[in-house]
Design a protein around this motif. Structure first.
Motif, PDB file in Angstrom:
ATOM      1  N   THR A 163       0.738  -0.961   0.226  1.00 55.12           N
ATOM      2  CA  THR A 163      -0.333   0.345   0.003  1.00 55.12           C
ATOM      3  C   THR A 163       0.927   1.542   0.308  1.00 55.12           C
ATOM      4  N   LYS A 164       1.898   1.104   0.946  1.00 53.75           N
ATOM      5  CA  LYS A 164       2.717   2.930   0.639  1.00 53.75           C
ATOM      6  C   LYS A 164       3.338   2.696  -0.942  1.00 53.75           C
ATOM      7  N   ALA A 165       3.975   1.502  -1.782  1.00 52.14           N
ATOM      8  CA  ALA A 165       4.201   1.756  -2.654  1.00 52.14           C
ATOM      9  C   ALA A 165       2.779   2.614  -3.305  1.00 52.14           C
ATOM     10  N   ARG A 166       2.227   1.828  -3.687  1.00 50.50           N
ATOM     11  CA  ARG A 166       0.674   2.300  -4.201  1.00 50.50           C
ATOM     12  C   ARG A 166       0.234   3.808  -4.196  1.00 50.50           C
ATOM     13  N   ALA A 167       0.449   4.666  -2.452  1.00 54.80           N
ATOM     14  CA  ALA A 167       0.391   5.430  -2.075  1.00 54.80           C
ATOM     15  C   ALA A 167       0.975   6.410  -3.090  1.00 54.80           C
ATOM     16  N   LYS A 168       2.475   5.831  -3.071  1.00 59.36           N
ATOM     17  CA  LYS A 168       3.277   6.908  -3.002  1.00 59.36           C
ATOM     18  C   LYS A 168       3.731   7.129  -4.548  1.00 59.36           C
ATOM     19  N   GLY A 169       3.080   5.939  -5.188  1.00 56.74           N
ATOM     20  CA  GLY A 169       3.305   6.400  -7.127  1.00 56.74           C
ATOM     21  C   GLY A 169       1.902   7.377  -7.441  1.00 56.74           C
ATOM     22  N   ILE A 170       0.689   7.379  -6.160  1.00 54.69           N
ATOM     23  CA  ILE A 170       0.181   7.874  -6.771  1.00 54.69           C
ATOM     24  C   ILE A 170       0.227   9.721  -6.592  1.00 54.69           C
ATOM     25  N   LEU A 171       1.352   9.956  -5.165  1.00 59.75           N
ATOM     26  CA  LEU A 171       1.164  11.465  -5.096  1.00 59.75           C
ATOM     27  C   LEU A 171       2.791  11.682  -5.681  1.00 59.75           C
ATOM     28  N   GLN A 172       3.385  10.862  -6.343  1.00 61.69           N
ATOM     29  CA  GLN A 172       3.888  11.285  -7.081  1.00 61.69           C
ATOM     30  C   GLN A 172       2.873  11.318  -8.758  1.00 61.69           C
ATOM     31  N   GLY A 173       2.477  10.673  -8.602  1.00 63.17           N
ATOM     32  CA  GLY A 173       1.582  11.586 -10.151  1.00 63.17           C
ATOM     33  C   GLY A 173       0.876  12.544  -9.586  1.00 63.17           C
ATOM     34  N   MET A 174       1.098  13.480  -8.671  1.00 63.43           N
ATOM     35  CA  MET A 174       0.186  14.739  -8.188  1.00 63.43           C
ATOM     36  C   MET A 174       1.003  15.865  -8.705  1.00 63.43           C
ATOM     37  N   ARG A 175       2.427  15.832  -8.729  1.00 60.61           N
ATOM     38  CA  ARG A 175       3.198  16.250  -8.816  1.00 60.61           C
ATOM     39  C   ARG A 175       3.036  17.694 -10.495  1.00 60.61           C
ATOM     40  N   LYS A 176       3.500  18.758  -9.921  1.00 60.73           N
ATOM     41  CA  LYS A 176       3.766  19.660 -11.031  1.00 60.73           C
ATOM     42  C   LYS A 176       5.249  19.404 -12.331  1.00 60.73           C
ATOM     43  N   ASN A 177       5.958  18.630 -10.997  1.00 60.97           N
ATOM     44  CA  ASN A 177       7.492  19.342 -11.207  1.00 60.97           C
ATOM     45  C   ASN A 177       7.807  17.661 -10.887  1.00 60.97           C
ATOM     46  N   GLN A 178       7.847  16.386 -12.194  1.00 64.46           N
ATOM     47  CA  GLN A 178       8.387  15.424 -11.699  1.00 64.46           C
ATOM     48  C   GLN A 178      10.217  15.086 -10.545  1.00 64.46           C
ATOM     49  N   GLU A 179      10.521  16.447 -10.820  1.00 64.05           N
ATOM     50  CA  GLU A 179      12.096  16.099 -10.176  1.00 64.05           C
ATOM     51  C   GLU A 179      12.399  16.570  -8.671  1.00 64.05           C
ATOM     52  N   GLN A 180      10.317  16.904  -8.335  1.00 65.31           N
ATOM     53  CA  GLN A 180      10.706  17.811  -7.105  1.00 65.31           C
ATOM     54  C   GLN A 180       9.963  16.434  -6.314  1.00 65.31           C
ATOM     55  N   LYS A 181      11.332  16.807  -4.430  1.00 66.61           N
ATOM     56  CA  LYS A 181      10.692  15.597  -3.903  1.00 66.61           C
ATOM     57  C   LYS A 181       9.112  15.655  -2.694  1.00 66.61           C
ATOM     58  N   ILE A 182       9.092  15.300  -2.341  1.00 70.21           N
ATOM     59  CA  ILE A 182       7.510  15.026  -1.727  1.00 70.21           C
ATOM     60  C   ILE A 182       7.902  14.724   0.007  1.00 70.21           C
ATOM     61  N   PHE A 183       7.364  15.952   0.737  1.00 72.38           N
ATOM     62  CA  PHE A 183       8.274  15.656   1.731  1.00 72.38           C
ATOM     63  C   PHE A 183       7.512  14.353   2.934  1.00 72.38           C
ATOM     64  N   PHE A 184       8.488  13.477   3.621  1.00 74.84           N
ATOM     65  CA  PHE A 184       7.443  12.232   4.009  1.00 74.84           C
ATOM     66  C   PHE A 184       8.271  12.776   5.573  1.00 74.84           C
ATOM     67  N   GLY A 185       7.336  12.186   6.204  1.00 72.56           N
ATOM     68  CA  GLY A 185       7.097  12.273   7.353  1.00 72.56           C
ATOM     69  C   GLY A 185       8.700  11.315   7.946  1.00 72.56           C
ATOM     70  N   HIS A 186       9.324  11.958   8.999  1.00 66.73           N
ATOM     71  CA  HIS A 186      10.569  10.544   9.782  1.00 66.73           C
ATOM     72  C   HIS A 186       9.832   9.572  10.360  1.00 66.73           C
ATOM     73  N   ALA A 187       9.198   9.431  10.189  1.00 67.11           N
ATOM     74  CA  ALA A 187       8.494   8.059  10.691  1.00 67.11           C
ATOM     75  C   ALA A 187       7.937   6.993   9.489  1.00 67.11           C
ATOM     76  N   ASP A 188       8.189   8.050   8.358  1.00 64.58           N
ATOM     77  CA  ASP A 188       7.216   7.023   7.239  1.00 64.58           C
ATOM     78  C   ASP A 188       8.963   5.971   6.759  1.00 64.58           C
ATOM     79  N   GLU A 189       8.293   5.373   6.862  1.00 62.30           N
ATOM     80  CA  GLU A 189       9.521   3.710   5.844  1.00 62.30           C
ATOM     81  C   GLU A 189       8.593   3.580   4.663  1.00 62.30           C
ATOM     82  N   LEU A 190       9.592   4.491   3.571  1.00 65.62           N
ATOM     83  CA  LEU A 190       9.486   4.084   2.291  1.00 65.62           C
ATOM     84  C   LEU A 190      10.219   2.559   1.651  1.00 65.62           C
TER      85      LEU A 190
END
Length: 259
Positions: free
Chosen positions: A232-259
């Motif tokens: 589910t993490k992989a699926r959610a990450k892919g969805i959020l990545q697809g919401m970026r205007k700039n695909q080079e821009q990182k997403i800010f994840f929490g320090h407790a999130d293990e990806l």
């Protein structure tokens, strides 16, 4: 005439309504349903889930987990109540502030108006923290738009009210508290000038309608992935990545999130 009504009474008197058996023994079906709907998994917390859902059922006169499952499929209100009940989290202003500082630096370098999304936004502390930090850094209010999303309707209602306690503002300086909040007894009420800078939406990132929110310059998704399994993490990450205007821009994840 009398005998007619008497016969009806006699007939109904003989009817015995069967009560459904009480069964709160196995919440596996609820866990699977909840994961499918929200992505949140309770695989390592089944005892906690069992107790919480049992309390949820008893408060509403639902005799069994199977009965609850049948209600979830046809009662949108019960479904939202369960989501709210199982996804209540507490947060505070300026949490993991270094990431917010990094965002502020990026926004200041951007010449255009930026769109920022907080997923999840919980009770509003994070998106409001971003708005306050941007203003404190001299960024004008018309240079950014912030959207906070969550699946918990109760949390979003609290975010819109923006009434907090001391523990929620404990990381803020006295100057910032005085500038952006009204003090009323033991409550800290965010000023409308800040509330107006954040929009909130009740939506699930796994819903097809999520894509209709458009693209964003910056995405904060802190402490949501801790509730997901690896798939589910992989699926959610892919969805959020697809919401970026700039695909080079990182997403800010929490320090407790293990990806």
């Amino acid at each position: 005439m009398f005998s007619f009504f008497r016969k009806k009474e006699d007939k109904s008197f003989g009817e015995v309504k069967k009560e459904e058996p009480t069964d709160y023994s196995d919440a596996t079906g609820i866990a699977e349903y909840f994961k499918n709907e929200t992505g949140v998994t309770f695989d390592k917390q089944m005892n906690i889930l069992n107790n919480k859902v049992m309390t949820f059922c008893k408060q509403r006169g639902i005799n069994s987990f199977s009965k609850l499952l049948s209600l979830l499929d046809r009662d949108a209100d019960i479904k939202q109540e369960l989501i709210d009940y199982l996804t209540t989290n507490e947060t505070f202003f300026y949490r993991e502030f270094k990431q917010i500082e990094e965002l502020v630096s990026l926004v200041k370098k951007d010449s255009s108006t930026v769109k920022i999304m907080c997923a999840p936004s919980s009770t509003g502390e994070e998106p409001y923290s971003i708005a306050i930090a941007l203003l404190e850094a001299g960024v004008k209010a018309d240079k950014f738009k912030i959207l906070g999303i969550d699946i918990n309707s109760d949390a979003l209602n609290k975010a819109k009210r923006a009434v907090y306690k001391q523990r929620n503002v404990r990381n803020l300086s006295d100057e910032i508290v005085q500038r952006y909040f009204y003090k009323q007894d033991d409550k800290f009420i965010l000023k409308d000038s800040i509330k107006s800078l954040v929009e909130f939406r009740l939506i699930n990132i796994f819903d097809a309608s999520f894509a209709t929110l458009g693209k964003f310059d910056y995405i904060f998704s802190r402490n949501m992935f801790i509730y997901f399994d690896a798939q589910t993490k992989a699926r959610a990450k892919g969805i959020l990545q697809g919401m970026r205007k700039n695909q080079e821009q990182k997403i800010f994840f929490g320090h407790a999130d293990e990806l």
